[in-house]
Design a protein around this motif. Structure first.
Motif, mmCIF file in Angstrom:
data_model
loop_
_atom_site.group_PDB
_atom_site.id
_atom_site.type_symbol
_atom_site.label_atom_id
_atom_site.label_comp_id
_atom_site.label_asym_id
_atom_site.label_seq_id
_atom_site.Cartn_x
_atom_site.Cartn_y
_atom_site.Cartn_z
ATOM 1 N N LYS A 279 -54.536 1.335 20.877
ATOM 2 C CA LYS A 279 -54.193 1.838 19.579
ATOM 3 C C LYS A 279 -54.830 3.041 19.459
ATOM 4 C CE LYS A 279 -51.358 -1.396 19.545
ATOM 5 N NZ LYS A 279 -51.096 -2.341 18.211
ATOM 6 N N PRO A 280 -54.242 4.205 18.941
ATOM 7 C CA PRO A 280 -54.917 5.453 18.578
ATOM 8 C C PRO A 280 -55.487 5.543 17.025
ATOM 9 C CG PRO A 280 -52.598 5.694 18.242
ATOM 10 C CD PRO A 280 -52.626 4.501 18.910
ATOM 11 N N VAL A 281 -56.563 6.219 16.915
ATOM 12 C CA VAL A 281 -57.465 6.129 15.590
ATOM 13 C C VAL A 281 -57.099 7.595 14.690
ATOM 14 C CG1 VAL A 281 -59.624 6.222 14.615
ATOM 15 C CG2 VAL A 281 -59.085 4.826 16.539
ATOM 16 N N ILE A 293 -65.825 10.603 18.670
ATOM 17 C CA ILE A 293 -65.242 9.792 19.786
ATOM 18 C C ILE A 293 -63.776 10.133 19.890
ATOM 19 C CG2 ILE A 293 -64.695 7.134 20.463
ATOM 20 C CD1 ILE A 293 -67.489 6.479 19.588
ATOM 21 N N VAL A 294 -63.215 9.969 18.724
ATOM 22 C CA VAL A 294 -61.936 10.259 19.003
ATOM 23 C C VAL A 294 -61.356 11.783 19.488
ATOM 24 C CG1 VAL A 294 -59.677 10.771 17.366
ATOM 25 C CG2 VAL A 294 -61.209 8.773 16.837
ATOM 26 N N GLU A 295 -62.457 12.607 18.975
ATOM 27 C CA GLU A 295 -62.080 14.221 19.396
ATOM 28 C C GLU A 295 -62.550 14.255 20.936
ATOM 29 O OE1 GLU A 295 -63.204 18.640 18.038
ATOM 30 O OE2 GLU A 295 -64.440 17.088 17.297
ATOM 31 N N SER A 296 -63.400 13.745 21.538
ATOM 32 C CA SER A 296 -64.006 13.636 22.937
ATOM 33 C C SER A 296 -62.648 12.849 23.741
ATOM 34 C CB SER A 296 -65.044 13.159 22.935
ATOM 35 O OG SER A 296 -65.215 11.562 22.833
ATOM 36 N N THR A 297 -62.280 11.937 23.211
ATOM 37 C CA THR A 297 -61.278 11.339 24.238
ATOM 38 C C THR A 297 -59.526 11.771 23.968
ATOM 39 O OG1 THR A 297 -60.851 9.666 22.390
ATOM 40 C CG2 THR A 297 -62.464 9.034 23.985
ATOM 41 N N GLY A 298 -59.504 12.539 22.756
ATOM 42 C CA GLY A 298 -58.131 12.908 22.493
ATOM 43 C C GLY A 298 -57.365 11.754 21.923
ATOM 44 N N SER A 299 -57.845 10.396 21.471
ATOM 45 C CA SER A 299 -57.064 9.388 21.373
ATOM 46 C C SER A 299 -56.824 9.277 19.783
ATOM 47 C CB SER A 299 -57.706 8.235 21.986
ATOM 48 O OG SER A 299 -57.795 8.339 23.534
ATOM 49 N N GLY A 300 -56.290 10.158 19.319
ATOM 50 C CA GLY A 300 -56.028 10.178 17.847
ATOM 51 C C GLY A 300 -55.800 11.316 17.050
ATOM 52 N N TRP A 301 -56.223 11.388 15.861
ATOM 53 C CA TRP A 301 -55.932 12.474 14.852
ATOM 54 C C TRP A 301 -57.271 12.616 14.236
ATOM 55 C CZ3 TRP A 301 -52.444 8.691 15.818
ATOM 56 C CH2 TRP A 301 -51.128 9.180 16.438
ATOM 57 N N ALA A 311 -52.120 12.545 5.396
ATOM 58 C CA ALA A 311 -50.698 12.254 5.329
ATOM 59 C C ALA A 311 -50.172 13.168 6.628
ATOM 60 C CB ALA A 311 -50.150 12.785 4.193
ATOM 61 N N GLY A 312 -50.307 14.425 6.855
ATOM 62 C CA GLY A 312 -49.953 15.046 8.068
ATOM 63 C C GLY A 312 -50.313 14.209 9.401
ATOM 64 N N SER A 313 -51.503 13.692 9.591
ATOM 65 C CA SER A 313 -51.615 12.785 10.816
ATOM 66 C C SER A 313 -50.622 11.489 10.779
ATOM 67 C CB SER A 313 -53.374 12.328 10.637
ATOM 68 O OG SER A 313 -53.987 13.415 11.079
ATOM 69 N N LEU A 314 -50.675 10.822 9.515
ATOM 70 C CA LEU A 314 -49.603 9.759 9.557
ATOM 71 C C LEU A 314 -48.250 10.054 9.987
ATOM 72 C CD1 LEU A 314 -50.688 8.184 5.956
ATOM 73 C CD2 LEU A 314 -51.483 7.383 8.416
ATOM 74 N N ARG A 315 -47.737 11.079 9.394
ATOM 75 C CA ARG A 315 -46.381 11.691 9.816
ATOM 76 C C ARG A 315 -46.349 11.912 11.327
ATOM 77 N NH1 ARG A 315 -47.595 15.484 5.586
ATOM 78 N NH2 ARG A 315 -46.460 14.461 3.605
ATOM 79 N N ASP A 316 -47.456 12.297 12.006
ATOM 80 C CA ASP A 316 -47.468 12.526 13.611
ATOM 81 C C ASP A 316 -47.411 11.218 14.054
ATOM 82 O OD1 ASP A 316 -47.549 15.265 13.270
ATOM 83 O OD2 ASP A 316 -49.559 15.362 13.581
ATOM 84 N N CYS A 317 -48.144 10.254 13.471
ATOM 85 C CA CYS A 317 -48.020 8.650 14.146
ATOM 86 C C CYS A 317 -46.814 8.102 14.130
ATOM 87 C CB CYS A 317 -49.151 8.191 13.381
ATOM 88 S SG CYS A 317 -49.392 6.438 13.895
#
Length: 353
Positions: A279-281, A293-301, A311-317
């Protein structure tokens, strides 16, 4: 028989990541030590940080404690964690630093500090910082639980250290389920964890649903339910309170993503628990190790810590399908598989006995 003590500074009636980490470390050493004649035990002293003279008293209490033997039997290794456990007297100490007393360092002068300090309080802080550096310098090598803690130690105390990530106790049981319609938030309900940011962001995304797991005792925790009602989100935001591990594992397995936005977090188990479930973060750029960690892996916003940005991250998700969300979390998942108790015990115990 070799004996190991893990030291913890315990605030009575408070259990957080550090307390859970200490308990799991003891359990893992005992599992590892069954066939190696090694046993471990947790030793704790109550900790109180106010008034500030009490911090000095806590440090002195640990300094006066001789842990080289107990009941006539040698204690072979002492593992020190949070401040001020590393003040304890022992011939073979190793540091796995969860964090220093942060109000002396990165939180000083912020909204999480006292508004004003007396002359005496400033003098006490100067004395605590000086003694802190001296105590930490006694131990080499020094390990920390994250790059964020390592960076603070270098910045404020001029001491180097090595990062040794701790696994979550839930790691062996985490599974990946469906990508449901809710965003999961895990953590204590306190101002430094900022779950209110997710609630306010959800108001701006009409189809977003939120489940918040955790408890708290202060005014901040008590303010969340009224905030949900005020924003008219009773049907979309659930304050689940405390849940047992089995239910938490189900919630992680079937959430869409995990939200975690603490202030300059030391580590953050929720990040790696989310990744372990593919699951992304969703986090923010001042969240410390979480954002790193999220930035280095790219696994989220990673956004700014405002409801609009989140809210922008939520919309993308919510725009992404299950396959896209799983692919996004893949690098984070791979990272989670490299964090093992075998490596921790090798560095902290096996190399020291």
């Amino acid at each position: 028989m070799k004996r190991v003590v893990v030291l913890g500074a315990q605030v009575p009636f408070v259990r957080g990541g550090a307390e859970l980490l200490n308990e799991e470390l003891v359990r893992q050493i005992n599992l590892w030590g069954k066939e190696r004649q090694v046993v471990a035990e947790l030793v704790q002293i109550p900790y109180k940080w106010y008034p500030e003279t009490e911090i000095l008293s806590s440090m002195l209490a640990w300094r006066l404690l001789d842990l080289n033997e107990s009941n006539g039997q040698k204690v072979d290794l002492c593992i020190c964690t949070k401040y001020p456990t590393y003040a304890a007297n022992h011939a073979n100490k190793v540091l796995w630093l969860v964090h220093q007393h942060r109000v002396l360092y990165d939180l000083q002068g912020t909204t999480f500090d006292q508004p004003t300090l007396s002359t005496r309080e400033r003098a006490v802080r100067d004395a605590l910082r000086a003694s802190d550096r001296e105590l930490l310098a006694e131990m080499e090598p020094r390990f920390t639980i994250s790059q964020t803690v390592t960076d603070r130690l270098e910045r404020f105390s001029g001491l180097s250290s090595e990062v040794l990530y701790p696994p979550s106790k839930l790691a062996p049981f985490i599974r990946s389920g469906q990508y449901g319609d809710y965003i999961l938030c895990i953590g204590r309900l306190e101002s430094m964890k900022r779950p209110d940011l997710l609630i306010r962001a959800a108001q701006r995304v009409p189809h977003a649903k939120v489940v918040i797991v955790g408890t708290g005792a202060g005014d901040y925790a008590r303010s969340l339910a009224p905030l949900v009602r005020e924003l008219g989100l009773e049907d979309r935001v659930k304050l689940a309170g405390f849940v047992e591990d089995e239910e938490l594992l189900d919630l992680i397995a079937d959430c869409r993503a995990v939200f975690y936005s603490p202030v300059d977090e030391d580590y953050g188990f929720a990040t790696l628990e989310s990744f372990a479930a593919h699951k992304p973060v969703i986090t923010v750029d001042d969240s410390g190790e979480v954002g790193r960690i999220v930035e280095s892996t790219g696994s989220g916003w990673v956004s700014t810590p405002t409801p609009d940005a989140i809210a922008g991250s939520l919309r993308d998700c919510y725009r992404m399908d299950a396959a896209e969300l799983r692919a996004l979390a893949e690098a984070g998942y791979r990272l989670s598989t490299t964090i093992t108790w075998e490596r921790v015990i090798s560095q902290l115990v096996e190399n020291r006995l």
